[in-house]
Design a protein around this motif. Sequence first.
Motif, PDB file in Angstrom:
ATOM      1  N   PHE A   1       0.825  -1.206   0.000  1.00  0.00           N
ATOM      2  CA  PHE A   1       0.000   0.000   0.000  1.00  0.00           C
ATOM      3  C   PHE A   1       0.859   1.256   0.000  1.00  0.00           C
ATOM      4  N   LEU A   2       1.846   1.318   0.907  1.00  0.00           N
ATOM      5  CA  LEU A   2       2.685   2.511   0.977  1.00  0.00           C
ATOM      6  C   LEU A   2       3.521   2.681  -0.284  1.00  0.00           C
ATOM      7  N   THR A   3       4.059   1.589  -0.795  1.00  0.00           N
ATOM      8  CA  THR A   3       4.862   1.674  -2.018  1.00  0.00           C
ATOM      9  C   THR A   3       4.016   2.120  -3.199  1.00  0.00           C
ATOM     10  N   THR A   4       2.803   1.576  -3.314  1.00  0.00           N
ATOM     11  CA  THR A   4       1.923   1.928  -4.427  1.00  0.00           C
ATOM     12  C   THR A   4       1.505   3.393  -4.359  1.00  0.00           C
ATOM     13  N   ILE A   5       1.164   3.872  -3.174  1.00  0.00           N
ATOM     14  CA  ILE A   5       0.774   5.277  -3.028  1.00  0.00           C
ATOM     15  C   ILE A   5       1.932   6.202  -3.377  1.00  0.00           C
ATOM     16  N   LEU A   6       3.127   5.890  -2.877  1.00  0.00           N
ATOM     17  CA  LEU A   6       4.280   6.758  -3.106  1.00  0.00           C
ATOM     18  C   LEU A   6       4.850   6.604  -4.506  1.00  0.00           C
ATOM     19  N   GLN A   7       4.524   5.507  -5.185  1.00  0.00           N
ATOM     20  CA  GLN A   7       4.887   5.366  -6.590  1.00  0.00           C
ATOM     21  C   GLN A   7       4.093   6.353  -7.449  1.00  0.00           C
ATOM     22  N   ASN A   8       2.871   6.629  -7.014  1.00  0.00           N
ATOM     23  CA  ASN A   8       1.965   7.435  -7.821  1.00  0.00           C
ATOM     24  C   ASN A   8       1.822   8.881  -7.372  1.00  0.00           C
ATOM     25  N   PHE A   9       2.197   9.167  -6.123  1.00  0.00           N
ATOM     26  CA  PHE A   9       1.980  10.515  -5.609  1.00  0.00           C
ATOM     27  C   PHE A   9       3.181  11.032  -4.821  1.00  0.00           C
ATOM     28  N   THR A  10       3.299  12.354  -4.822  1.00  0.00           N
ATOM     29  CA  THR A  10       4.197  13.054  -3.917  1.00  0.00           C
ATOM     30  C   THR A  10       3.333  13.693  -2.840  1.00  0.00           C
ATOM     31  N   LEU A  11       3.695  13.505  -1.595  1.00  0.00           N
ATOM     32  CA  LEU A  11       2.918  14.068  -0.492  1.00  0.00           C
ATOM     33  C   LEU A  11       3.359  15.500  -0.234  1.00  0.00           C
ATOM     34  N   LYS A  12       2.382  16.371  -0.088  1.00  0.00           N
ATOM     35  CA  LYS A  12       2.690  17.781   0.166  1.00  0.00           C
ATOM     36  C   LYS A  12       1.890  18.247   1.371  1.00  0.00           C
ATOM     37  N   PRO A  13       2.528  18.900   2.333  1.00  0.00           N
ATOM     38  CA  PRO A  13       1.798  19.376   3.508  1.00  0.00           C
ATOM     39  C   PRO A  13       0.897  20.561   3.170  1.00  0.00           C
ATOM     40  N   VAL A  14      -0.149  20.730   3.953  1.00  0.00           N
ATOM     41  CA  VAL A  14      -1.015  21.899   3.854  1.00  0.00           C
ATOM     42  C   VAL A  14      -0.557  22.883   4.927  1.00  0.00           C
ATOM     43  N   GLY A  15      -0.027  24.024   4.490  1.00  0.00           N
ATOM     44  CA  GLY A  15       0.485  24.998   5.459  1.00  0.00           C
ATOM     45  C   GLY A  15       1.960  24.775   5.739  1.00  0.00           C
ATOM     46  N   ASP A  16       2.398  25.293   6.854  1.00  0.00           N
ATOM     47  CA  ASP A  16       3.803  25.259   7.243  1.00  0.00           C
ATOM     48  C   ASP A  16       4.216  23.834   7.609  1.00  0.00           C
ATOM     49  N   PRO A  17       5.174  23.247   6.869  1.00  0.00           N
ATOM     50  CA  PRO A  17       5.593  21.878   7.187  1.00  0.00           C
ATOM     51  C   PRO A  17       6.216  21.754   8.575  1.00  0.00           C
ATOM     52  N   ASN A  18       6.800  22.844   9.085  1.00  0.00           N
ATOM     53  CA  ASN A  18       7.395  22.798  10.419  1.00  0.00           C
ATOM     54  C   ASN A  18       6.343  22.715  11.517  1.00  0.00           C
ATOM     55  N   ALA A  19       5.105  23.008  11.160  1.00  0.00           N
ATOM     56  CA  ALA A  19       4.026  22.988  12.151  1.00  0.00           C
ATOM     57  C   ALA A  19       3.358  21.620  12.251  1.00  0.00           C
ATOM     58  N   ILE A  20       3.794  20.675  11.423  1.00  0.00           N
ATOM     59  CA  ILE A  20       3.187  19.340  11.443  1.00  0.00           C
ATOM     60  C   ILE A  20       3.525  18.650  12.762  1.00  0.00           C
ATOM     61  N   SER A  21       2.511  18.196  13.444  1.00  0.00           N
ATOM     62  CA  SER A  21       2.719  17.468  14.696  1.00  0.00           C
ATOM     63  C   SER A  21       2.510  15.978  14.460  1.00  0.00           C
ATOM     64  N   ILE A  22       3.440  15.165  14.960  1.00  0.00           N
ATOM     65  CA  ILE A  22       3.311  13.715  14.815  1.00  0.00           C
ATOM     66  C   ILE A  22       2.934  13.056  16.129  1.00  0.00           C
ATOM     67  N   LYS A  23       2.658  13.873  17.138  1.00  0.00           N
ATOM     68  CA  LYS A  23       2.320  13.336  18.449  1.00  0.00           C
ATOM     69  C   LYS A  23       0.816  13.138  18.554  1.00  0.00           C
ATOM     70  N   THR A  24       0.439  11.945  18.918  1.00  0.00           N
ATOM     71  CA  THR A  24      -0.975  11.689  19.153  1.00  0.00           C
ATOM     72  C   THR A  24      -1.382  12.250  20.504  1.00  0.00           C
ATOM     73  N   ASN A  25      -2.628  12.712  20.586  1.00  0.00           N
ATOM     74  CA  ASN A  25      -3.129  13.176  21.878  1.00  0.00           C
ATOM     75  C   ASN A  25      -4.200  12.241  22.412  1.00  0.00           C
ATOM     76  N   GLN A  26      -4.326  11.080  21.775  1.00  0.00           N
ATOM     77  CA  GLN A  26      -5.294  10.104  22.236  1.00  0.00           C
ATOM     78  C   GLN A  26      -4.701   8.711  22.145  1.00  0.00           C
ATOM     79  N   VAL A  27      -4.797   7.978  23.210  1.00  0.00           N
ATOM     80  CA  VAL A  27      -4.372   6.588  23.215  1.00  0.00           C
ATOM     81  C   VAL A  27      -5.120   5.869  24.320  1.00  0.00           C
ATOM     82  N   GLY A  28      -5.559   4.667  24.033  1.00  0.00           N
ATOM     83  CA  GLY A  28      -6.161   3.811  25.039  1.00  0.00           C
ATOM     84  C   GLY A  28      -5.469   2.482  24.901  1.00  0.00           C
ATOM     85  N   PHE A  29      -6.199   1.474  24.443  1.00  0.00           N
ATOM     86  CA  PHE A  29      -5.547   0.219  24.125  1.00  0.00           C
ATOM     87  C   PHE A  29      -4.742   0.370  22.835  1.00  0.00           C
TER      88      PHE A  29
END
Length: 433
Positions: free
Chosen positions: A391-419
């Motif tokens: 899935f990841l290879t196929t998506i990245l074969q066909n597309f380039t990912l571009k952030p919306v807005g400032d790329p430095n503002a992208i947060s990778i931290k989740t604020n929700q976790v349970g199980f």
Amino acid sequence: MTDTHLEEEAKLWTSMLQPNTQMLSKKKSRHNKVIRSFTLIHSYFVAFFSQLAEKYGPIYTLKLGTQRVVVLQGYNIMKEALIAQGDAFVDRGIVPIFEDVIKGQGVVTSCGEKWKQLCRFSLMTLRNFGIGNRSIEERVQEEAQCPVEELRKTKGWFYNFLPAFRVYLPGKHKIISRNLEKMKHFILERVKEHQKMLDPNNPQVYIDCYLSKMQQEKENPHSEFDLENLITPAVDLFAAGTETTSSTLRYGLLLILKHPEIRAKIHEEIDHVIGHIRVPSITDRQDMPYMDAMVHEVQRFSDLLPLNLHHAVNQDVKFKNYVLPKGTTILPVLSSVLYDSKEFLNPDQFDPQHFLDKNGKFKKSDYFMPFSIGKRSCLGEGLARMELFLFLTTILQNFTLKPVGDPNAISIKTNQVGFFTVPPHYQLCFLPH
């Protein structure tokens, strides 16, 4: 943090991990405090459990609500328990919300002879349908093209990635129960359809195989093959095989979006090995060490099931100079292995180099255990690993990912976790590559 503070924190957080019945009966305002506190665990529990292990060693007991749980922290002790003494640690510990909704049915939460029969049957059936080997690859390749076609329709417009799964939180048990009941009803309707057209000599899906097994075992008083044990394992397989993979994919795209230097290396490898004409194959993985390492790192870093599923010992067990009475609940903390700084140089950083040697070749790690280990490890590990790569290879074969807005503002931290850990909400553009 002092020992006194550590002990106070332990009491606070463990009371939130599994509220007792008195806490659940308190007023809604207090109950919501528990909910909000519970969602903070993701940014805290790795350090929290590590600190407890530093003080008490790799095995210690916590009181989670009214239940005493033995915590296993680190690779060596987890391997000794779940592999070397795996037969004794094979049962499931009691998790109240699962017990209320699933009632010990199915493959995931059952124990003893019921689990043995259902697990053996499920493994055999899945293997017969090609799960875990290349015979299923063509179907996965077809499925991987579906999101590509849908994303092409966006024509570069941003795409919202919303968490599809709401975490298991105190107070949400009624919603979870309703959702599971809806899923069980959906499965039951499919079962009724297959009962009408069943050909035991030509089973098409898992349900057909199970219905045939029910007929074969109907005179066996010790058989676990009844309708309830068909519906619940089907829900197990359906839920575990969709939500976990989709959450990992969403996390993977977010991490790739956050790291343009990693994104560039992936595109370079895809262009060199596959190009843009043919469909990616699982055989490409051996020639794409960086992509393979990146997929592994996504699974390590996202830490989808941080506290693992509870285990329990099915007999009195002597373990590490302790005697664990039969029925003792065991919590093997996967995060303690996936974030081990002795194995992964910078565990808090997303870095595919964790799975590459000095020559850029893929490097296996015994500490890679997002599917857990031992006899209760994930049944669909082979399929999930194939899906994530394709899935990841196929998506990245066909597309380039571009952030919306400032790329430095992208947060990778989740604020929700349970199980389960869920990725945060984010937006991105898929530009034809």
